[in-house]
Write a protein that holds these residues in place. Structure first.
Motif, PDB file in Angstrom:
ATOM      1  N   LEU A   4       0.837  -1.185   0.000  1.00 32.26           N
ATOM      2  CA  LEU A   4       0.000   0.000   0.000  1.00 32.26           C
ATOM      3  C   LEU A   4       0.878   1.243   0.000  1.00 32.26           C
ATOM      4  O   LEU A   4       1.889   1.294   0.703  1.00 32.26           O
ATOM      5  CB  LEU A   4      -0.905   0.021   1.236  1.00 32.26           C
ATOM      6  CG  LEU A   4      -1.783  -1.207   1.461  1.00 32.26           C
ATOM      7  CD1 LEU A   4      -2.548  -1.079   2.764  1.00 32.26           C
ATOM      8  CD2 LEU A   4      -2.742  -1.412   0.304  1.00 32.26           C
ATOM      9  N   PHE A   5       0.472   2.261  -0.784  1.00 38.15           N
ATOM     10  CA  PHE A   5       1.193   3.518  -0.853  1.00 38.15           C
ATOM     11  C   PHE A   5       0.200   4.657  -0.728  1.00 38.15           C
ATOM     12  O   PHE A   5      -0.845   4.662  -1.383  1.00 38.15           O
ATOM     13  CB  PHE A   5       1.964   3.636  -2.176  1.00 38.15           C
ATOM     14  CG  PHE A   5       3.013   2.579  -2.343  1.00 38.15           C
ATOM     15  CD1 PHE A   5       4.260   2.735  -1.767  1.00 38.15           C
ATOM     16  CD2 PHE A   5       2.735   1.425  -3.054  1.00 38.15           C
ATOM     17  CE1 PHE A   5       5.224   1.758  -1.905  1.00 38.15           C
ATOM     18  CE2 PHE A   5       3.690   0.439  -3.200  1.00 38.15           C
ATOM     19  CZ  PHE A   5       4.943   0.606  -2.619  1.00 38.15           C
ATOM     20  N   PHE A   6       0.525   5.629   0.083  1.00 42.58           N
ATOM     21  CA  PHE A   6      -0.347   6.766   0.361  1.00 42.58           C
ATOM     22  C   PHE A   6      -0.694   7.524  -0.921  1.00 42.58           C
ATOM     23  O   PHE A   6       0.136   7.699  -1.810  1.00 42.58           O
ATOM     24  CB  PHE A   6       0.331   7.713   1.356  1.00 42.58           C
ATOM     25  CG  PHE A   6      -0.465   8.960   1.625  1.00 42.58           C
ATOM     26  CD1 PHE A   6      -0.141  10.149   0.993  1.00 42.58           C
ATOM     27  CD2 PHE A   6      -1.538   8.951   2.502  1.00 42.58           C
ATOM     28  CE1 PHE A   6      -0.876  11.303   1.238  1.00 42.58           C
ATOM     29  CE2 PHE A   6      -2.273  10.101   2.752  1.00 42.58           C
ATOM     30  CZ  PHE A   6      -1.948  11.266   2.116  1.00 42.58           C
ATOM     31  N   PHE A   7      -1.946   8.008  -0.980  1.00 43.51           N
ATOM     32  CA  PHE A   7      -2.401   8.894  -2.044  1.00 43.51           C
ATOM     33  C   PHE A   7      -3.025  10.106  -1.386  1.00 43.51           C
ATOM     34  O   PHE A   7      -3.848   9.970  -0.476  1.00 43.51           O
ATOM     35  CB  PHE A   7      -3.458   8.194  -2.922  1.00 43.51           C
ATOM     36  CG  PHE A   7      -4.133   9.131  -3.896  1.00 43.51           C
ATOM     37  CD1 PHE A   7      -3.554   9.403  -5.117  1.00 43.51           C
ATOM     38  CD2 PHE A   7      -5.335   9.741  -3.576  1.00 43.51           C
ATOM     39  CE1 PHE A   7      -4.170  10.270  -6.020  1.00 43.51           C
ATOM     40  CE2 PHE A   7      -5.960  10.608  -4.465  1.00 43.51           C
ATOM     41  CZ  PHE A   7      -5.369  10.867  -5.689  1.00 43.51           C
ATOM     42  N   THR A  25      -2.273  -1.640 -10.110  1.00 39.87           N
ATOM     43  CA  THR A  25      -2.668  -1.045  -8.832  1.00 39.87           C
ATOM     44  C   THR A  25      -4.156  -0.722  -8.843  1.00 39.87           C
ATOM     45  O   THR A  25      -4.773  -0.603  -9.898  1.00 39.87           O
ATOM     46  CB  THR A  25      -1.910   0.271  -8.523  1.00 39.87           C
ATOM     47  OG1 THR A  25      -2.320   1.273  -9.443  1.00 39.87           O
ATOM     48  CG2 THR A  25      -0.407   0.084  -8.577  1.00 39.87           C
ATOM     49  N   THR A 113      -7.918  11.703   0.262  1.00 34.39           N
ATOM     50  CA  THR A 113      -6.817  10.846   0.690  1.00 34.39           C
ATOM     51  C   THR A 113      -7.218   9.388   0.563  1.00 34.39           C
ATOM     52  O   THR A 113      -8.397   9.038   0.559  1.00 34.39           O
ATOM     53  CB  THR A 113      -6.390  11.141   2.145  1.00 34.39           C
ATOM     54  OG1 THR A 113      -7.531  11.018   3.000  1.00 34.39           O
ATOM     55  CG2 THR A 113      -5.792  12.529   2.277  1.00 34.39           C
ATOM     56  N   TYR A 115      -5.110   5.433  -0.742  1.00 36.83           N
ATOM     57  CA  TYR A 115      -3.873   4.695  -1.009  1.00 36.83           C
ATOM     58  C   TYR A 115      -3.958   3.949  -2.335  1.00 36.83           C
ATOM     59  O   TYR A 115      -5.035   3.696  -2.860  1.00 36.83           O
ATOM     60  CB  TYR A 115      -3.571   3.714   0.129  1.00 36.83           C
ATOM     61  CG  TYR A 115      -4.681   2.721   0.397  1.00 36.83           C
ATOM     62  CD1 TYR A 115      -4.766   1.518  -0.288  1.00 36.83           C
ATOM     63  CD2 TYR A 115      -5.670   3.011   1.346  1.00 36.83           C
ATOM     64  CE1 TYR A 115      -5.794   0.612  -0.034  1.00 36.83           C
ATOM     65  CE2 TYR A 115      -6.698   2.115   1.610  1.00 36.83           C
ATOM     66  CZ  TYR A 115      -6.749   0.915   0.910  1.00 36.83           C
ATOM     67  OH  TYR A 115      -7.775   0.034   1.159  1.00 36.83           O
ATOM     68  N   TYR A 116      -2.776   3.666  -2.868  1.00 35.63           N
ATOM     69  CA  TYR A 116      -2.657   2.759  -3.999  1.00 35.63           C
ATOM     70  C   TYR A 116      -2.408   1.379  -3.423  1.00 35.63           C
ATOM     71  O   TYR A 116      -1.548   1.198  -2.567  1.00 35.63           O
ATOM     72  CB  TYR A 116      -1.471   3.124  -4.899  1.00 35.63           C
ATOM     73  CG  TYR A 116      -1.698   4.365  -5.713  1.00 35.63           C
ATOM     74  CD1 TYR A 116      -2.438   4.315  -6.885  1.00 35.63           C
ATOM     75  CD2 TYR A 116      -1.149   5.585  -5.334  1.00 35.63           C
ATOM     76  CE1 TYR A 116      -2.642   5.452  -7.646  1.00 35.63           C
ATOM     77  CE2 TYR A 116      -1.351   6.720  -6.089  1.00 35.63           C
ATOM     78  CZ  TYR A 116      -2.096   6.642  -7.246  1.00 35.63           C
ATOM     79  OH  TYR A 116      -2.291   7.771  -7.994  1.00 35.63           O
ATOM     80  N   ASN A 117      -3.154   0.399  -3.893  1.00 31.30           N
ATOM     81  CA  ASN A 117      -2.964  -0.988  -3.490  1.00 31.30           C
ATOM     82  C   ASN A 117      -2.328  -1.695  -4.676  1.00 31.30           C
ATOM     83  O   ASN A 117      -2.951  -1.828  -5.728  1.00 31.30           O
ATOM     84  CB  ASN A 117      -4.301  -1.626  -3.126  1.00 31.30           C
ATOM     85  CG  ASN A 117      -4.173  -3.034  -2.607  1.00 31.30           C
ATOM     86  OD1 ASN A 117      -3.088  -3.573  -2.467  1.00 31.30           O
ATOM     87  ND2 ASN A 117      -5.305  -3.643  -2.320  1.00 31.30           N
ATOM     88  N   GLU A 137       4.384   9.360  -5.646  1.00 33.89           N
ATOM     89  CA  GLU A 137       4.280  10.579  -4.856  1.00 33.89           C
ATOM     90  C   GLU A 137       4.244  11.791  -5.764  1.00 33.89           C
ATOM     91  O   GLU A 137       4.703  11.764  -6.884  1.00 33.89           O
ATOM     92  CB  GLU A 137       5.474  10.689  -3.909  1.00 33.89           C
ATOM     93  CG  GLU A 137       5.551   9.541  -2.920  1.00 33.89           C
ATOM     94  CD  GLU A 137       6.795   9.588  -2.065  1.00 33.89           C
ATOM     95  OE1 GLU A 137       7.568  10.542  -2.175  1.00 33.89           O
ATOM     96  OE2 GLU A 137       6.975   8.652  -1.290  1.00 33.89           O
TER      97      GLU A 137
END
Length: 156
Positions: A4-7, A25, A113, A115-117, A137
Motif C-alpha cells: 500500500l502507498f499513500f495517495f 494497482t 486521501t 492509497y494505492y494498493n 508521490e
C-alpha cells in the motif's frame, strides 16, 4: 502479499483533477476533508467521473471512445458543509481507468486521501524492474489541465 502507498490530492474548486491508476494497482479513496478556512454553511460537492484509459494502440479508436464519454457521467461522491460536516469517509476503488475529480459549490479546496494498493503478484515475483515507489508521490499523478491528453502519469 499486498503493498500500500499513500495517495493525497488537493482538489481545487473549478479545476478538474485527473489521474490514471498505474497498471497493477487499485486507487482507493478513503476520505474527503474540507481544507481549513471553510465558511460556516458553505456547501461543497465532490464529483468523480471515470473513463477507460487509452493505450497507445487504441489511439486510432479515440473518436469511438469520445462517443462513449457521453456515457461516462459525473457522479456526486460526497457533500461537505463548512463547520458542520467537514470530513466524510469513502470507500471508492478505481482500476484500469482514468478518474477525474471535480469540486463544485464553494471556494474551499477538498483534500482527497487514500492509497494505492499494488495487486498481489506471484510469490516468486517482486515488483516490476521499472517500478519505483517514489513515482507514486507528488503532483505528477494529478493533472488539472483538461487539455492534457495523457491525463496523469503513464506507466509502461
Amino acid at each position: 502479499m499486498s503493498y500500500l502507498f499513500f495517495f493525497g490530492y488537493e482538489a481545487l474548486p473549478g479545476t478538474p483533477g485527473k489521474t490514471i491508476p498505474p497498471e497493477g494497482t487499485v486507487l482507493h479513496i478513503s476520505q474527503a476533508t474540507l481544507a481549513p478556512g471553510a465558511k460556516e454553511g458553505e456547501l461543497i460537492r465532490i464529483y468523480a467521473q471515470t473513463a477507460d484509459a487509452l493505450d497507445d494502440d487504441e489511439e486510432e479508436n479515440k473518436e469511438e471512445n469520445e462517443e462513449d464519454e457521453e456515457e461516462n457521467k459525473k457522479f456526486c461522491i460526497a457533500t461537505l458543509v463548512g463547520q458542520k460536516q467537514e470530513t466524510i469517509s469513502l470507500d471508492l476503488n478505481f482500476q484500469g481507468e482514468s478518474v477525474t475529480f471535480y469540486v463544485e459549490g464553494g471556494n474551499t479546496a477538498v483534500h482527497l486521501t487514500g492509497y494505492y494498493n499494488v495487486l498481489d503478484m506471484d510469490d516468486d515475483e517482486d515488483f516490476p524492474e521499472d517500478f519505483d515507489e517514489d513515482d507514486l508521490e507528488g503532483e505528477e499523478f494529478m493533472a488539472g489541465d483538461e487539455d492534457d491528453e495523457e491525463g496523469g502519469v503513464q506507466f509502461e
